[in-house]
Design a protein around this motif. Structure first.
Motif, short mmCIF file in Angstrom:
data_model
loop_
_atom_site.label_atom_id
_atom_site.label_comp_id
_atom_site.label_asym_id
_atom_site.label_seq_id
_atom_site.Cartn_x
_atom_site.Cartn_y
_atom_site.Cartn_z
N MET A 180 -23.64 8.56 7.77
CA MET A 180 -22.85 9.23 6.73
C MET A 180 -23.35 10.66 6.52
O MET A 180 -24.55 10.90 6.55
CB MET A 180 -22.96 8.44 5.43
N LEU A 181 -22.43 11.59 6.32
CA LEU A 181 -22.83 12.98 6.12
C LEU A 181 -23.14 13.23 4.64
O LEU A 181 -22.30 12.99 3.79
CB LEU A 181 -21.68 13.89 6.58
N HIS A 182 -24.36 13.64 4.37
CA HIS A 182 -24.71 13.89 2.96
C HIS A 182 -24.72 15.40 2.74
O HIS A 182 -25.69 16.08 3.04
CB HIS A 182 -26.09 13.31 2.65
N GLN A 183 -23.63 15.93 2.23
CA GLN A 183 -23.54 17.38 2.10
C GLN A 183 -24.21 17.91 0.84
O GLN A 183 -24.50 19.08 0.72
CB GLN A 183 -22.06 17.80 2.07
N LYS A 184 -24.44 17.01 -0.10
CA LYS A 184 -24.83 17.52 -1.41
C LYS A 184 -26.33 17.55 -1.64
O LYS A 184 -26.79 18.11 -2.62
CB LYS A 184 -24.18 16.66 -2.49
N GLY A 185 -27.12 16.90 -0.79
CA GLY A 185 -28.56 16.88 -0.97
C GLY A 185 -29.05 15.50 -1.35
O GLY A 185 -28.30 14.53 -1.35
N LYS A 186 -30.36 15.44 -1.65
CA LYS A 186 -30.99 14.14 -1.86
C LYS A 186 -31.30 13.90 -3.34
O LYS A 186 -31.92 14.74 -3.99
CB LYS A 186 -32.29 14.09 -1.05
N VAL A 187 -30.85 12.73 -3.81
CA VAL A 187 -31.16 12.35 -5.20
C VAL A 187 -32.17 11.22 -5.18
O VAL A 187 -31.99 10.22 -4.48
CB VAL A 187 -29.90 11.82 -5.94
N ILE A 188 -33.22 11.39 -5.96
CA ILE A 188 -34.19 10.30 -6.16
C ILE A 188 -33.89 9.68 -7.52
O ILE A 188 -33.84 10.37 -8.54
CB ILE A 188 -35.64 10.83 -6.17
N ILE A 189 -33.67 8.36 -7.51
CA ILE A 189 -33.43 7.63 -8.76
C ILE A 189 -34.65 6.77 -9.04
O ILE A 189 -35.11 6.03 -8.16
CB ILE A 189 -32.17 6.75 -8.63
N VAL A 190 -35.17 6.86 -10.24
CA VAL A 190 -36.34 6.04 -10.61
C VAL A 190 -35.84 4.83 -11.40
O VAL A 190 -35.32 4.97 -12.50
CB VAL A 190 -37.34 6.85 -11.46
N GLY A 244 -30.37 6.03 -19.60
CA GLY A 244 -31.03 4.84 -20.13
C GLY A 244 -30.99 4.77 -21.64
O GLY A 244 -30.24 5.48 -22.30
N GLY A 245 -31.84 3.90 -22.17
CA GLY A 245 -31.87 3.73 -23.62
C GLY A 245 -30.64 2.99 -24.11
O GLY A 245 -30.21 3.18 -25.25
N GLY A 246 -30.09 2.13 -23.28
CA GLY A 246 -28.86 1.41 -23.66
C GLY A 246 -29.08 0.33 -24.71
O GLY A 246 -28.11 -0.24 -25.21
N GLY A 247 -30.34 0.01 -25.02
CA GLY A 247 -30.63 -0.96 -26.07
C GLY A 247 -29.92 -2.29 -25.85
O GLY A 247 -30.01 -2.89 -24.77
N GLY A 275 -35.57 4.42 -15.93
CA GLY A 275 -36.70 3.47 -15.94
C GLY A 275 -36.67 2.46 -17.06
O GLY A 275 -37.70 1.84 -17.36
N GLY A 276 -35.54 2.26 -17.72
CA GLY A 276 -35.45 1.24 -18.77
C GLY A 276 -36.46 1.49 -19.88
O GLY A 276 -36.60 2.61 -20.37
N ALA A 277 -37.19 0.44 -20.26
CA ALA A 277 -38.13 0.55 -21.38
C ALA A 277 -39.31 1.46 -21.04
O ALA A 277 -40.09 1.83 -21.92
CB ALA A 277 -38.62 -0.83 -21.78
N ILE A 298 -29.63 -1.81 -13.98
CA ILE A 298 -28.20 -1.54 -13.88
C ILE A 298 -27.91 -0.04 -13.99
O ILE A 298 -26.99 0.47 -13.33
CB ILE A 298 -27.38 -2.35 -14.94
N ALA A 299 -28.73 0.69 -14.77
CA ALA A 299 -28.49 2.13 -14.90
C ALA A 299 -28.76 2.83 -13.57
O ALA A 299 -27.95 3.63 -13.09
CB ALA A 299 -29.39 2.71 -16.01
N GLY A 300 -29.90 2.52 -12.95
CA GLY A 300 -30.27 3.17 -11.69
C GLY A 300 -29.34 2.80 -10.55
O GLY A 300 -28.89 3.66 -9.79
N LEU A 301 -29.02 1.51 -10.42
CA LEU A 301 -28.16 1.09 -9.32
C LEU A 301 -26.74 1.63 -9.50
O LEU A 301 -26.07 1.97 -8.52
CB LEU A 301 -28.13 -0.44 -9.20
#
Ligand code: FAD
Length: 417
Positions: A1-11, A379-382, A254-256, A15-18
């Protein structure tokens, strides 16, 4: 897949991260998720599985303080603040008190409603996509009450919900029984929120993970983020237990653990873990229950899922500790036959617990930060973090692509404290 926008790191692979990974991938980003655990069990797995546009009132609502103080005297009660001289807890409590008023509720109800409705709509879309079947049922949730006092409160809340355009129906005892003809209900009545729904969280999480992995998203498990390398106002690398990761954009989900992660960047995201328990119960015969329900006096959530029923409850606020307080679980067990006389349960063997990420004003942290130009928080969805998950993810993806947020998020700014 061509990633034109760059790299995102998700911590964080909750459910928020995925969800952020899912929408960022669709938008053409190269995505890498860093997760300190093995991804098989975080707060997004054992929760009550409710999608809740009905929860338009932030946790910091009027009346909650008095109720909380009363409940604290009872070891089986559903709400508990563990008394402690912990500085973060005291700071959180003072901020909570400042926000527990009518003005705060009114100011934020529409924005919370819109984010929840958006999340619910995104769950409909996700469920229609190939490879997803997470037992989504958008058939409403029943708020059941047994006392006049709670009936009064709940009818007032239902009127406020209707003013916000949410479809609610106030039902008497016969009305609630008619919605659940195969399960005997002992309640004065209830409010049915047609806008709400339920799903089976483990399937959702597993299917989302599989979807991402088979489409080129890298998910690194047992990889704990411990710091960040900064250049000017940008994060250039994320430092982990398994080496450093280059990043064009960083999303912290990162949730809590949000405050701990934020502190590595000298940011303040006040938040308390709100511990809750859940367990599954297999009733005799088939699971006749059709709707999710909240037992209001007991503050217990009841969700039919995966041919069983999941019971969940309690909110223990205080620094995380992994003890199971048996009295509180017993409080949940004892409440069930009071509302459902035919459901008699013994103390469960297999008890799950998780930490709701609870900001002191009851509002999530969502959006970019002022201090770092390539950092976003989700995050912080409580109590509604599952419900909001896809909306978090889509909002982050839109912002990173330079689009406006899909709903009003100014009140959810990570810079607000
Ligand atoms: C009993 C109970 C019932 C609930 N019921 C509902 C409900 O019905 N509906 C609803 O909407 N919400 C519900 N919730 C709340 C909901 O489950 C949470 O708000 C939501 O799951 C939080 O998702 P998250 O992705 O923000 O965090 P999490 O799911 O906790 O994910 C965060 C991830 O970040 C990882 N992480 C943390 N620190 C690091 C680090 N340094 N490096 C790498 N990774 C890290 C963690 O390991 C974790 O996997 C309930 C919660 C509980 C406890």
């Amino acid at each position: 897949m061509l990633h034109q926008k760059g790299k995102v790191i998700i911590v964080g692979a909750g459910i928020a991260g995925l969800s952020a990974a899912y929408y960022l991938l669709k938008d053409g980003w190269e995505v890498c998720v860093l997760e300190k655990g093995d991804g098989s069990n975080n707060c997004s797995y054992g929760n009550a599985g409710m999608i809740v546009p009905s929860h338009f009132t932030p946790l910091a609502a009027p009346g909650i303080v008095a109720k909380g103080l009363k409940w604290m005297l009872n070891s089986k009660s559903p709400f508990y603040i563990r008394p402690s001289l912990n500085v973060s807890l005291i700071d959180w409590g003072l901020k909570f008190l400042r926000h527990a008023n009518e003005k705060h509720v009114q100011r934020n109800a529409e924005a919370i409603r819109d984010l929840n409705l958006f999340g619910s709509h995104l769950y409909d879309e996700l469920a229609a996509e190939e490879g997803f079947d997470f037992e989504l049922r958008q058939n409403g949730i029943l708020m059941l009450y047994q006392t006049k006092a709670v009936q009064h409160e709940e009818i007032e809340l239902a009127a406020a919900a209707r003013q916000l355009g949410l479809h609610t129906e106030v039902l008497d005892q016969h009305g609630v029984q008619a919605l659940e003809p195969e399960l005997k209900i002992n309640a004065l009545g209830g409010v049915w929120y047609a806008c709400d729904g339920i799903l089976y969280p483990p399937k959702l999480m597993q299917q989302l993970t599989r979807y991402l992995l088979t489409r080129g998203v890298e998910i690194c498990y047992q990889t704990e983020v411990s710091g960040f390398r900064i250049s000017g106002s940008r994060i250039t690398e994320v430092i982990t237990s398994k080496g450093n990761y280059h990043a064009d954009e960083v999303v912290i989900a990162g949730g809590a653990a949000l405050p701990k992660l934020a502190s590595r960047l000298q940011l303040k995201l006040p938040l308390m873990p709100g511990k809750g328990y859940s367990f599954m119960h297999k009733p005799q015969g088939t699971t006749a229950m059709k709707h999710g329900a909240l037992l209001l006096e007991a503050r217990v959530a009841v969700t039919p899922m995966h041919q069983q029923i999941r019971f969940s409850g309690t909110m223990e606020l205080g620094p995380a500790n992994d003890r199971i307080y048996k009295n509180r679980v017993q409080g949940i067990v004892e409440s069930i036959p009071r509302y459902f006389p035919d459901l008699k349960l013994s103390y469960p063997h297999d008890i799950w617990f998780g930490y709701r990420p609870c900001p002191p004003d009851g509002l999530p942290y969502l959006g970019r930060t002022r201090q770092y130009h390539n950092l976003s928080i989700a995050g912080g969805g409580g109590m509604m973090g599952l419900s909001l998950g896809p909306a978090f993810g889509k909002t982050i993806a839109d912002l990173l692509s330079g689009k406006p947020a899909p709903t009003a998020i100014a009140g959810f700014s990570p810079d607000r404290f």
